[in-house]
Design an enzyme around this catalytic site. Structure first.
Site, PDB file in Angstrom:
ATOM      1  N   ARG A   1       0.833  -1.215   0.000  1.00 41.71           N
ATOM      2  CA  ARG A   1       0.000   0.000   0.000  1.00 41.71           C
ATOM      3  C   ARG A   1       0.864   1.260   0.000  1.00 41.71           C
ATOM      4  O   ARG A   1       0.470   2.272  -0.596  1.00 41.71           O
ATOM      5  CB  ARG A   1      -0.933  -0.008   1.198  1.00 41.71           C
ATOM      6  CG  ARG A   1      -2.054  -0.997   1.001  1.00 41.71           C
ATOM      7  CD  ARG A   1      -3.133  -0.810   2.033  1.00 41.71           C
ATOM      8  NE  ARG A   1      -4.309  -1.528   1.626  1.00 41.71           N
ATOM      9  CZ  ARG A   1      -5.197  -2.050   2.468  1.00 41.71           C
ATOM     10  NH1 ARG A   1      -5.028  -1.905   3.764  1.00 41.71           N
ATOM     11  NH2 ARG A   1      -6.252  -2.684   2.022  1.00 41.71           N
TER      12      ARG A   1
ATOM     13  N   LYS B   1     -20.987 -15.570   2.642  1.00 38.05           N
ATOM     14  CA  LYS B   1     -22.409 -15.328   2.882  1.00 38.05           C
ATOM     15  C   LYS B   1     -23.145 -14.746   1.685  1.00 38.05           C
ATOM     16  O   LYS B   1     -22.654 -13.808   1.052  1.00 38.05           O
ATOM     17  CB  LYS B   1     -22.556 -14.326   4.039  1.00 38.05           C
ATOM     18  CG  LYS B   1     -22.242 -14.914   5.387  1.00 38.05           C
ATOM     19  CD  LYS B   1     -22.127 -13.815   6.393  1.00 38.05           C
ATOM     20  CE  LYS B   1     -23.148 -13.992   7.498  1.00 38.05           C
ATOM     21  NZ  LYS B   1     -23.249 -12.787   8.318  1.00 38.05           N
TER      22      LYS B   1
ATOM     23  N   GLY C   1     -10.771  -7.732  -1.504  1.00 41.48           N
ATOM     24  CA  GLY C   1     -10.893  -8.703  -0.421  1.00 41.48           C
ATOM     25  C   GLY C   1     -10.183 -10.015  -0.677  1.00 41.48           C
ATOM     26  O   GLY C   1      -9.054 -10.058  -1.164  1.00 41.48           O
TER      27      GLY C   1
ATOM     28  N   GLY D   1     -14.210  -3.323   0.926  1.00 42.13           N
ATOM     29  CA  GLY D   1     -15.568  -2.771   1.038  1.00 42.13           C
ATOM     30  C   GLY D   1     -15.880  -1.794  -0.078  1.00 42.13           C
ATOM     31  O   GLY D   1     -16.990  -1.785  -0.626  1.00 42.13           O
TER      32      GLY D   1
HETATM   33  P1  AMP Z   1     -16.031 -13.293   1.648  1.00 40.29           P
HETATM   34  O1  AMP Z   1     -15.291 -12.308   2.511  1.00 40.29           O
HETATM   35  O2  AMP Z   1     -17.499 -13.288   1.839  1.00 40.29           O
HETATM   36  O3  AMP Z   1     -15.616 -13.195   0.202  1.00 40.29           O
HETATM   37  O4  AMP Z   1     -15.612 -14.713   2.188  1.00 40.29           O
HETATM   38  C1  AMP Z   1     -14.314 -15.203   2.119  1.00 40.29           C
HETATM   39  C2  AMP Z   1     -14.191 -16.318   3.102  1.00 40.29           C
HETATM   40  O5  AMP Z   1     -15.110 -17.329   2.784  1.00 40.29           O
HETATM   41  C3  AMP Z   1     -12.819 -16.963   3.066  1.00 40.29           C
HETATM   42  O6  AMP Z   1     -12.229 -16.793   4.330  1.00 40.29           O
HETATM   43  C4  AMP Z   1     -13.091 -18.417   2.775  1.00 40.29           C
HETATM   44  O7  AMP Z   1     -12.340 -19.299   3.560  1.00 40.29           O
HETATM   45  C5  AMP Z   1     -14.552 -18.555   3.138  1.00 40.29           C
HETATM   46  N1  AMP Z   1     -15.194 -19.656   2.402  1.00 40.29           N
HETATM   47  C6  AMP Z   1     -15.329 -19.781   1.083  1.00 40.29           C
HETATM   48  N2  AMP Z   1     -15.973 -20.937   0.782  1.00 40.29           N
HETATM   49  C7  AMP Z   1     -16.258 -21.550   1.951  1.00 40.29           C
HETATM   50  C8  AMP Z   1     -16.918 -22.753   2.301  1.00 40.29           C
HETATM   51  N3  AMP Z   1     -17.398 -23.577   1.365  1.00 40.29           N
HETATM   52  N4  AMP Z   1     -17.031 -23.037   3.602  1.00 40.29           N
HETATM   53  C9  AMP Z   1     -16.542 -22.228   4.547  1.00 40.29           C
HETATM   54  N5  AMP Z   1     -15.909 -21.065   4.275  1.00 40.29           N
HETATM   55  C10 AMP Z   1     -15.775 -20.721   2.998  1.00 40.29           C
END
Ligand code: AMP
Length: 389
Positions: A35, A201, A346, A369
């Site tokens: 950064r 999520k 991210g 974000g």
């Molecule tokens: P996000 O910040 O919503 O993009 O989520 C990223 C996180 O989701 C990472 O830390 C991944 O390890 C987790 N992740 C992705 N797929 C899975 C899964 N099938 N089960 C549990 N965690 C997951």
């Protein structure tokens, strides 16, 4: 139109630059200085054009006096000085006589870094709450304001919106690069256009789905969020991640569109801590789905290879564990140089970089974000304030 740093006469001017120096620091040592390196282009440009560079940044969150000790920008000033090969004056205060005197004594080309803007949060969240008086005070220290901290543009803080409200302002090269790469692709993508979503999520990605579902040809869904869609189809998902409040949303979306492509097999485990995993098309009640399986990888690759434009946010599995990173790797491998590939911030951004596929993509957004909100089609306050001037 938004002015850029190139649109100003910088000679003899005190230029306040909001940078993103929110770098990881362990025991006083910076573990990733990317950064800082990314801010050099704007800093060097101002110095080459005889301006005085006053740098403001946040670092971590400040809730207690102890947080101040952990989150001082002092190590950043030392690293910045090495990278610029010039003296960087570090001021330990975020306001007051010492800061004002040091700024008034600056010569053209000098560089000054003020202490962490969030030190002001201890006094009633003045920075994060965009306190008007604080924005006016910081603005009074300079002649021009340049925002080059894309990662905070989705928030209205005193150090971005507050200062920009009180000074002639524009964007630095880093923010310009983000907007130039992301906005045209979202407004007029070359077709076929595929969106890939993953991560934990569904609820975190609804805004992106809603903004892009009509524009895209295909929406590939993997990662933990896929299991809520599979549950909505009535499938057994065992102990995989489930966003139970989103099941109805997923059901309705699947009825409304046939653009959504879901996993047809999974890499599963019975226990997150175990190193035993299995590929399965149908999950049992005690399985945890942790990555897309080999058939899904081929299916997703087929859609990706057909596409001219791709936007990707969220890994296909728990990629931090090498047992479950092949799905995410297979996405990286399917990109080619003729495609426009945007990776939106991210975890997917760190996956592309850590797995060694940085060169395969057109743009990796630096703001988690902020890039998610751009993909949601939202106006970012830190950008809008520059537009209105
Ligand atoms: P996000 O910040 O919503 O993009 O989520 C990223 C996180 O989701 C990472 O830390 C991944 O390890 C987790 N992740 C992705 N797929 C899975 C899964 N099938 N089960 C549990 N965690 C997951």
């Amino acid at each position: 139109m938004i002015k850029t740093v190139e649109d100003f006469d910088l000679k003899n001017k005190k230029v306040i630059v909001r940078v993103d120096f929110n770098v990881p620091i362990k025991d006083g040592i910076i573990t990733d200085d990317n950064r800082i390196k990314e801010s050099l282009k704007t800093i060097n440009y101002i110095r080459e054009h005889e301006g005085k560079v006053i740098l403001l940044s946040h670092l971590g969150r400040i809730k207690t006096e102890e947080d101040k000790v952990k989150n001082t920008l002092l190590p950043v000033s030392i690293r910045l000085s090495e990278l610029l090969n010039t003296k960087v004056t570090f001021i330990k205060e975020t306001r007051g006589i010492e800061l004002e005197k040091a700024i008034n004594n600056m010569q053209n080309k000098d560089v000054l870094l003020m202490e962490n803007t969030r030190f002001e949060d201890l006094d009633g969240k003045k920075e994060s709450g965009n306190d008007e008086e604080l924005g006016r005070y910081w603005a009074s220290l300079g002649d021009i304001f340049i925002n080059d901290a894309f990662g905070t543009c989705h928030r209205a803080h005193a150090s971005n919106v507050g200062i920009a409200s009180n000074l002639p302002c524009g964007m630095g090269f880093l923010v310009k690069k983000e907007l130039d790469n992301m906005l045209p692709v979202m407004e007029k993508p070359e077709l076929p256009f595929t969106v890939i979503l993953g991560g934990a999520k569904v609820s975190d990605k609804i805004g992106v789905i809603e903004n892009l579902i009509d524009k895209c040809d295909y929406l590939l869904i993997g990662g933990g969020m896929a299991y809520t869609f599979l549950k909505a189809q009535g499938k057994e998902i065992g102990k995989s991640l489930l966003d139970s409040e989103m099941i109805d949303y997923c059901k309705n979306l699947l009825l409304k569109t046939n653009k959504i492509i879901l996993p047809i097999d999974n890499v599963t485990s019975k226990d997150l801590g175990s190193n035993i995993c299995e590929v399965k098309e149908k999950l049992d009640y005690d399985d945890i789905g942790l990555d897309i399986g080999p058939k899904t990888r081929l299916l997703f690759q087929k859609y990706i290879k057909e596409s001219k434009t791709i936007i990707w946010n969220g890994p296909m599995g728990m990629f931090e564990n090498p047992l479950y990173c092949e799905g995410t790797r297979s996405i990286c491998e399917s990109f080619n140089k003729e495609q426009t590939v945007i990776v939106g911030g991210g975890d997917s951004a760190s996956a592309v970089i850590n797995l060694g596929y940085k060169d395969r993509v057109s743009h990796i957004s630096t703001g988690g974000g902020a890039s998610l909100e751009l993909l949601e089609g939202k106006a970012l306050p830190g950008i809008e304030i520059l537009r209105s001037k």
